[in-house]
Write a protein that holds these residues in place. Structure first.
Motif, PDB file in Angstrom:
ATOM      1  N   UNK A 168      -3.826  35.323 -18.084  1.00  0.00           N
ATOM      2  CA  UNK A 168      -2.570  35.188 -18.611  1.00  0.00           C
ATOM      3  C   UNK A 168      -2.195  36.378 -19.245  1.00  0.00           C
ATOM      4  N   UNK A 169      -2.965  36.813 -20.288  1.00  0.00           N
ATOM      5  CA  UNK A 169      -2.766  37.896 -21.133  1.00  0.00           C
ATOM      6  C   UNK A 169      -2.506  39.221 -20.397  1.00  0.00           C
ATOM      7  N   UNK A 172       1.194  38.675 -18.873  1.00  0.00           N
ATOM      8  CA  UNK A 172       2.132  38.704 -19.682  1.00  0.00           C
ATOM      9  C   UNK A 172       2.144  40.131 -20.495  1.00  0.00           C
ATOM     10  N   UNK A 173       1.388  40.826 -20.478  1.00  0.00           N
ATOM     11  CA  UNK A 173       1.550  42.209 -20.738  1.00  0.00           C
ATOM     12  C   UNK A 173       2.433  43.066 -19.896  1.00  0.00           C
ATOM     13  N   UNK A 174       2.517  42.591 -18.428  1.00  0.00           N
ATOM     14  CA  UNK A 174       3.378  43.082 -17.233  1.00  0.00           C
ATOM     15  C   UNK A 174       4.528  42.595 -17.291  1.00  0.00           C
ATOM     16  N   UNK A 194      -2.034  40.246  -7.054  1.00  0.00           N
ATOM     17  CA  UNK A 194      -3.433  41.115  -7.740  1.00  0.00           C
ATOM     18  C   UNK A 194      -4.482  40.366  -7.044  1.00  0.00           C
ATOM     19  N   UNK A 195      -4.421  39.389  -6.012  1.00  0.00           N
ATOM     20  CA  UNK A 195      -5.464  38.771  -5.418  1.00  0.00           C
ATOM     21  C   UNK A 195      -6.116  37.413  -5.786  1.00  0.00           C
ATOM     22  N   UNK A 244      -2.086  47.874 -13.101  1.00  0.00           N
ATOM     23  CA  UNK A 244      -2.392  47.617 -14.496  1.00  0.00           C
ATOM     24  C   UNK A 244      -3.083  46.454 -14.774  1.00  0.00           C
ATOM     25  N   UNK A 245      -2.838  45.214 -13.879  1.00  0.00           N
ATOM     26  CA  UNK A 245      -3.322  44.120 -14.216  1.00  0.00           C
ATOM     27  C   UNK A 245      -5.021  44.266 -13.739  1.00  0.00           C
ATOM     28  N   UNK A 246      -4.980  44.836 -12.543  1.00  0.00           N
ATOM     29  CA  UNK A 246      -6.346  44.879 -11.901  1.00  0.00           C
ATOM     30  C   UNK A 246      -7.222  46.046 -12.860  1.00  0.00           C
ATOM     31  N   UNK A 247      -6.683  46.855 -13.332  1.00  0.00           N
ATOM     32  CA  UNK A 247      -7.382  47.878 -14.138  1.00  0.00           C
ATOM     33  C   UNK A 247      -7.826  46.911 -15.489  1.00  0.00           C
ATOM     34  N   UNK A 248      -7.279  46.217 -16.106  1.00  0.00           N
ATOM     35  CA  UNK A 248      -7.285  45.533 -17.184  1.00  0.00           C
ATOM     36  C   UNK A 248      -8.382  44.564 -17.001  1.00  0.00           C
TER      37      UNK A 248
END
Length: 248
Positions: A168-169, A172-174, A194-195, A244-248
């Protein structure tokens, strides 16, 4: 100390049922997770009736209840602020539901059983008891998401979802700032793209017998046009955000 599970619940003018709903979910937390640190976060979105007074009165006897009062910002704004509070509490899992007594606690387990298979799990209202205007908006958004994003989600805006706190974080960042009219739709789209396997689990949806349906105050076409514009604009940023989500 981190929380194991936080339930996020926006509330607006629900004086007739809020005490019962809060009691049901706090009792559920105590019986389901007796040895875990859990809480029900109720975001009182500037209610004009006695919802706020009732929440302040009952929180004294509900150790699993967290009450937040805010100026009226709409359902989506209340949901986002509830998510932020859950993340501030370092919640391992975050569940979101509504305060209108249309959902049942028993259905939580249907999502909970899938928690090790996905970090973002949705229910869907198989038989939905809502006004025709709300049903139309749901169908419109389903078609729009399919058209704009090339993905199909049965009930992308449903307030019955289980999310891993760490994931969730990332979402929320995106999330666009300021938050869109229906942030849960954007979170669902990003999660699927994102899968994550959303599962779309059928749940019970009861007829509303009290409270205020805020969406009726909006003109139908204004809601649809605003949502479409927000989704279209977000589409231009989606690929970057998914990376960005996958990288994070």
């Amino acid at each position: 100390m981190s929380f194991f599970l936080s339930i996020v619940m926006p509330a607006y003018n629900e004086e007739d049922c809020i005490e019962q709903v809060v009691g049901s979910w706090t009792d559920f937390l105590k019986s389901k997770f007796p040895d875990k640190k859990t809480t029900l976060i109720v975001i009182n979105d500037g209610s004009k009736d006695k919802t706020g007074e009732i929440l302040d009165r009952i929180k004294v006897n509900h150790t699993h209840l967290t009450v937040v009062h805010q100026k009226n910002g709409g359902h989506g704004n209340a949901v986002v602020n509830g998510y932020k509070m859950a993340l501030k509490l370092d919640s391992e899992y975050v569940f979101q539901t509504d305060s209108d007594d249309q959902f049942v606690t028993d259905d939580f387990d249907k999502l909970w059983q899938k928690r090790n298979q996905s970090e973002f799990i949705l229910g869907y209202r198989e038989i939905r008891h809502d006004a025709k205007v709300r049903l139309f908006i749901t169908r419109f958004l389903r078609s729009t998401i399919s058209l704009v994003y090339g993905t199909f989600i049965l009930d992308s805006n449903i307030p019955f979802r289980l999310i891993k706190g760490s994931f969730l974080q990332k979402l929320m960042d995106q999330l666009p700032d300021p938050a869109p009219f229906a942030p849960n739709i954007f979170l669902a789209v990003m999660a699927k793209k994102s899968g994550q396997e959303l599962f779309d689990i059928p749940i019970t949806h009861r007829e509303r017998i009290s409270g205020t349906v805020s969406i009726v105050k909006w003109n139908l076409w204004k809601v649809c046009i605003r949502s479409f514009r927000e989704l279209l604009r977000f589409r231009l940023e989606l690929n970057r955000k998914i990376k960005a989500i996958k990288k994070a």
